[in-house]
Design an enzyme around this catalytic site. Structure first.
Site, PDB file in Angstrom:
ATOM      1  N   CYS A  93      -3.953   0.994  -2.878  1.00 35.29           N
ATOM      2  CA  CYS A  93      -4.377   1.256  -1.507  1.00 35.29           C
ATOM      3  C   CYS A  93      -3.402   2.226  -0.856  1.00 35.29           C
ATOM      4  CB  CYS A  93      -4.468  -0.060  -0.730  1.00 35.29           C
ATOM      5  SG  CYS A  93      -2.981  -1.063  -0.829  1.00 35.29           S
TER       6      CYS A  93
ATOM      7  N   CYS B  86       0.838  -1.202   0.000  1.00 33.16           N
ATOM      8  CA  CYS B  86       0.000   0.000   0.000  1.00 33.16           C
ATOM      9  C   CYS B  86       0.873   1.251   0.000  1.00 33.16           C
ATOM     10  CB  CYS B  86      -0.888   0.017   1.238  1.00 33.16           C
ATOM     11  SG  CYS B  86      -2.294  -1.077   1.089  1.00 33.16           S
TER      12      CYS B  86
END
Ligand SMILES: *[C@@H]1O[C@H](CO)[C@@H](O)[C@H](O)[C@H]1NC(C)=O
Ligand SMILES: *[C@@H]1O[C@H](CO)[C@@H](O)[C@H](O)[C@H]1NC(C)=O
Ligand SMILES: *[C@@H]1O[C@H](CO)[C@@H](O)[C@H](O)[C@H]1NC(C)=O
Ligand SMILES: *[C@@H]1O[C@H](CO)[C@@H](O)[C@H](O)[C@H]1NC(C)=O
Length: 276
Positions: free
Chosen positions: A172, A91
């Site tokens: 993300c 992420c």
């Protein structure tokens, strides 16, 4: 042998060029060896530890492309191939860009934790390749391929649409978007970013969309965070519930351009508290 081959290719291209203007270069020569070789390179040296079946990836790819007419390869046709190439990455590392390709490469080189589509297996393997089918005998057409714009479902653009969508869906944490402020429509709704990636980002998993609008050193300065199509982008992000920031002419991005193009780099580009 080699010379004969090149001459035949050249004559074929010339003839095709005369009869069918609007077509571009054909399937990349040696595409099978390139795809399988890049795949092995990726799993062995670039990103060791990931496991993929490179031969199986080639077989699925070949089957998709050769199964139907060249202009009839849809995004969905690549589904199984993409399942074979499923991948995750950390992420907060997603880098998206539009019309800033060369700068994006230098940016990703100095910030190696960032992931662009080209760092994923799919992007790495198919980068810069061309492919299409010869409709009379269902083989790859090494002579010429249709242009993206002349095809409803182009085999190359369908793969990149699916790849961009998959890449954006998986994003993300914080993501970075590099836009070109030296052109009108820095945020272009018909670009890959504007038409596929933006809609595929998930506001639940993306924490911040950090936009950088960067102009070329010699200008023109057409768009910025508060001017032009970028305003439209911000509006769309807000509507979908994203948090965002927008920075004009980030210092790192200016410095990188200065390194790439020293002749265009003037003191005004570099005049900033950061450097004084
Ligand atoms: C194009 O693909 C669609 C859906 O896969 C199929 O129904 C159609 O017959 C194909 N057209 C041609 C000309 O092959
Ligand atoms: C912006 O786009 C123009 C035209 O395509 C290109 O020449 C220029 O290098 C781009 N600027 C940046 C910073 O990528
Ligand atoms: C994410 O972006 C926001 C806004 O730029 C920043 O304040 C925050 O520190 C970033 N988080 C990480 C983990 O980089
Ligand atoms: C937007 O992108 C499309 C596809 O890349 C291109 O044809 C079009 O000219 C762009 N629009 C502008 C205003 O640059």
């Amino acid at each position: 042998m080699q010379v004969t081959h090149i001459r035949i290719g050249f004559v074929t291209l010339l003839l095709l060029g005369l009869c069918q203007s609007g077509n571009q270069l054909g399937t990349t020569p040696n595409i099978k060896d390139i795809v399988i070789g890049r795949c092995y390179n990726y799993i062995t040296l670039v990103n060791p530890g990931v496991r993929y079946d490179c031969e199986d990836i080639w077989r699925h790819f070949e089957a998709v492309v050769l199964r139907q007419p060249s202009c009839n390869v849809t995004v969905d046709d690549y589904r199984t191939l993409f399942r074979l190439m499923t991948q995750t990455w950390p992420c907060g590392t997603g880098l998206f860009w539009s019309k800033t390709r060369s700068l994006m490469h230098s940016y990703a080189a100095v910030l190696p934790h960032l992931w662009t589509l080209e760092d994923t297996l799919v992007g790495y393997v198919f980068n810069n390749l061309v492919w299409c089918r010869r409709d009379q005998d269902s083989e790859f057409d090494f002579g010429s391929c249709p242009e993206w714009s002349s095809c409803s479902n182009h085999p190359v653009s369908s793969l990149w649409r699916q790849a961009s969508q998959t890449f954006a869906e998986a994003a993300c944490g914080n993501i970075t978007v590099l836009l070109n402020g030296s052109i009108a429509d820095a945020f272009n709704r018909t670009s890959m970013f504007g038409s596929v990636e933006l809609d595929s980002l998930n506001p639940q998993s993306v924490q911040y969309v950090n936009i950088h609008v960067v102009t070329s050193l010699t200008g023109p300065h057409i768009e910025s965070c508060g001017r032009g199509s970028v305003v439209d982008l911000v509006h769309r992000l807000q509507t979908r519930g994203f948090r965002w920031t927008c920075t004009d002419n980030d210092q790192t991005l200016i410095l990188l351009q200065c390194i790439q193009n020293q002749a265009s780099c003037s003191l005004t580009n570099l005049k900033s508290p950061f450097l004084l």
